[in-house]
Write an enzyme that holds these catalytic residues in place. Sequence first.
Site, short mmCIF file in Angstrom:
data_model
loop_
_atom_site.label_atom_id
_atom_site.label_comp_id
_atom_site.label_asym_id
_atom_site.label_seq_id
_atom_site.Cartn_x
_atom_site.Cartn_y
_atom_site.Cartn_z
N HIS A 1 99.11 7.72 39.21
CA HIS A 1 99.67 7.57 37.85
C HIS A 1 101.01 8.27 37.76
CE1 HIS A 1 98.48 11.65 36.31
NE2 HIS A 1 97.47 11.52 37.15
N ASP B 1 102.61 8.69 34.85
CA ASP B 1 102.77 9.40 33.58
C ASP B 1 102.38 10.85 33.78
OD1 ASP B 1 99.98 8.71 33.84
OD2 ASP B 1 99.69 9.09 31.71
N ASP C 1 100.67 16.55 39.61
CA ASP C 1 99.84 15.63 38.83
C ASP C 1 100.72 14.59 38.15
OD1 ASP C 1 97.79 14.46 37.41
OD2 ASP C 1 97.44 16.17 36.09
N GLU D 1 97.34 7.29 32.57
CA GLU D 1 96.14 8.04 33.00
C GLU D 1 95.89 9.24 32.12
OE1 GLU D 1 93.55 10.86 35.14
OE2 GLU D 1 95.56 11.21 34.42
N GLU D 2 96.97 9.91 31.74
CA GLU D 2 96.80 11.15 30.96
C GLU D 2 96.37 10.89 29.52
OE1 GLU D 2 96.55 13.74 32.50
OE2 GLU D 2 98.00 13.95 34.13
N ASP E 1 94.65 12.61 43.75
CA ASP E 1 94.88 13.10 42.38
C ASP E 1 93.86 14.18 42.06
OD1 ASP E 1 96.12 13.27 39.91
OD2 ASP E 1 94.96 11.64 39.02
N HIS F 1 93.79 30.00 -4.03
CA HIS F 1 93.99 31.44 -3.94
C HIS F 1 92.66 32.03 -3.45
CE1 HIS F 1 94.51 35.59 -5.11
NE2 HIS F 1 95.79 35.36 -5.42
N THR G 1 97.19 34.80 1.50
CA THR G 1 95.81 34.77 1.04
C THR G 1 95.48 33.39 0.47
OG1 THR G 1 96.63 35.81 -0.96
CG2 THR G 1 95.56 37.23 0.66
N ARG H 1 82.82 17.48 29.21
CA ARG H 1 82.86 17.02 30.61
C ARG H 1 81.44 16.64 30.99
NH1 ARG H 1 88.24 16.23 32.57
NH2 ARG H 1 89.37 17.46 31.06
N HIS I 1 99.04 20.49 34.15
CA HIS I 1 98.88 20.46 32.69
C HIS I 1 99.42 21.72 32.01
CE1 HIS I 1 95.56 17.13 32.44
NE2 HIS I 1 96.37 16.93 33.45
N1 BES Z 1 94.59 14.70 38.21
C1 BES Z 1 93.83 14.93 37.03
C2 BES Z 1 92.35 14.99 37.25
C3 BES Z 1 91.88 16.09 38.18
C4 BES Z 1 92.53 17.29 38.26
C5 BES Z 1 90.77 15.85 38.91
C6 BES Z 1 92.07 18.26 39.13
C7 BES Z 1 90.31 16.82 39.74
C8 BES Z 1 90.97 18.03 39.86
C9 BES Z 1 94.13 13.86 36.02
O1 BES Z 1 95.49 13.54 35.91
C10 BES Z 1 93.73 14.35 34.67
O2 BES Z 1 94.27 15.31 34.21
N2 BES Z 1 92.77 13.71 34.03
C11 BES Z 1 92.37 14.02 32.71
C12 BES Z 1 91.51 12.93 32.17
C13 BES Z 1 92.09 12.14 31.09
C14 BES Z 1 91.12 11.12 30.59
C15 BES Z 1 92.88 12.82 30.06
C16 BES Z 1 91.51 15.25 32.67
O3 BES Z 1 90.73 15.51 33.61
O4 BES Z 1 91.61 15.98 31.68
ZN ZN Z 2 96.43 15.17 34.70
#
Ligand code: BES
Ligand code: ZN
Length: 442
Positions: A74, A76, A107, A141-142, A168, A201, A303, A316, A415
């Site tokens: 990817h 992006d 990434d 992908e992101e 990736d 308030h 406040t 996850r 990230h």
């Molecule tokens: N490359 C990552 C996924 C990744 C990172 C897998 C490190 C294993 C180890 C990918 O670009 C990613 O960040 N994916 C997102 C998923 C998406 C649906 C937003 C993630 O894992 O948060």
């Molecule tokens: Zn990523």
Amino acid sequence: MSPQLTEFFDFLRFPSISTDSRHKEDVRSCADFLMKKFESMGLKPELHETPGHPIVIARSEPKEGRPTVLIYGHYDVQPVDPVDEWDTPPFEPTLKGDKIFCRGATDNKGQHFSHMLGVEETLREHGELPVNVIFLLEGEEEIGSPNLAPFLEKHRDELKCDICAVSDTGMIGPGIPTMTYGLRGIACLEFKVHGPSLDLHSGVYGGAVPNPATIVARLVSALHDADEVIQIPGFYDQVTPLEPWEREMWGSLPDGDAATIAETGVAGLLGETGYTALEQRWGRPTAEVNGIGGGYQGEGSKTVIAREAMAKFSFRLVPDQDPQTILEIASQFLKDQCPDSCRIDVELGHYGPAYVMDPHSKYGKAAQKALQVAFSDEPRLIREGGSIPIIQSIKDILGVDTLLLGLALPDCQIHAPNESFTVTNFEAGIRLNRALLEELGR
Ligand code: BES
Ligand code: ZN
């Protein structure tokens, strides 16, 4: 600097942030760059429009009797904020020692670009490849690849292949070849709690009316118990437990608890009781708050009881949890926990299931051989905590497994600010591609 690195730097300069509509044209320019690169390599590139960002496909001249390898990546990238925390401009690739700092360096631009350069080298030297290759590079992908699965469905025949390869994911340490045979899935949601019809308030009304920020905090804390076990009824019903051989194999890797502490800078670990950090990260499901807000965030005190507050979540997931079921039960849980004095709106986001494959399959073994050749060391087999939802769609739609041959190092900061990729891994990626196509073609 080598011509290959110069070209890589040009690729890195595109701020191809898929989630930010202000960068729509930058994402497209990045796709155009790839088109030109594939053309110059002698592959046949195609740019496919989608309702979002374009998909780039490029294929080698198909030769009868050779397996076809789909190489996915990817182009992006994630947003760059907090931008003040970058030591160098996020889209100006900067070489310091062995590290190239830039958003997208690892990434995923560096990882798939090294595959492209591997193919280019082989073509230049031999005029042909040991296998048929189809590159599939997406720009979404992101943000959860919303348009890729429909694209795979539509182009199922043209994308027919024998195996998919993706870099990736991570390596467990510098120089340690790592094959990932499983990924966690993901399911996202966000919710808003609405209380009073206007900001109040907090002295005049506080104590008598619900404070949405307090309610959000209460809902968030209701998700886990003291053992960090998720409290949503039914959450673990479909979880496939870790196999004893996996726990043993991961237990033989360098100390994952210590590494997790060192990589993250935390004072100590906090995870589900009864599991090691690697098990928690690779083989157990989670509920994580990714954003939380409400009330005054500025300097000093104010406040006020703000009329609404929010939180963003991602879960996850592990095999065989169904992302849609998880979103349903999670949203029900939040609604049940929210007091009647407030209104809660839950908005479901993107999702994708976990993935596992057999690392000892024919192609799995070929990939391990290629890793061995590229890194001159025995490959380690791991699962990963991150998600690449399209990998399971590739299995479902194209019917093939994916070899996850990652080049991301534990300290590469994907990230986050100061993301980096090493020149060493960039070069290893080129060697890996060459060895991989060789092994898959045998
Ligand atoms: N490359 C990552 C996924 C990744 C990172 C897998 C490190 C294993 C180890 C990918 O670009 C990613 O960040 N994916 C997102 C998923 C998406 C649906 C937003 C993630 O894992 O948060
Ligand atoms: Zn990523």
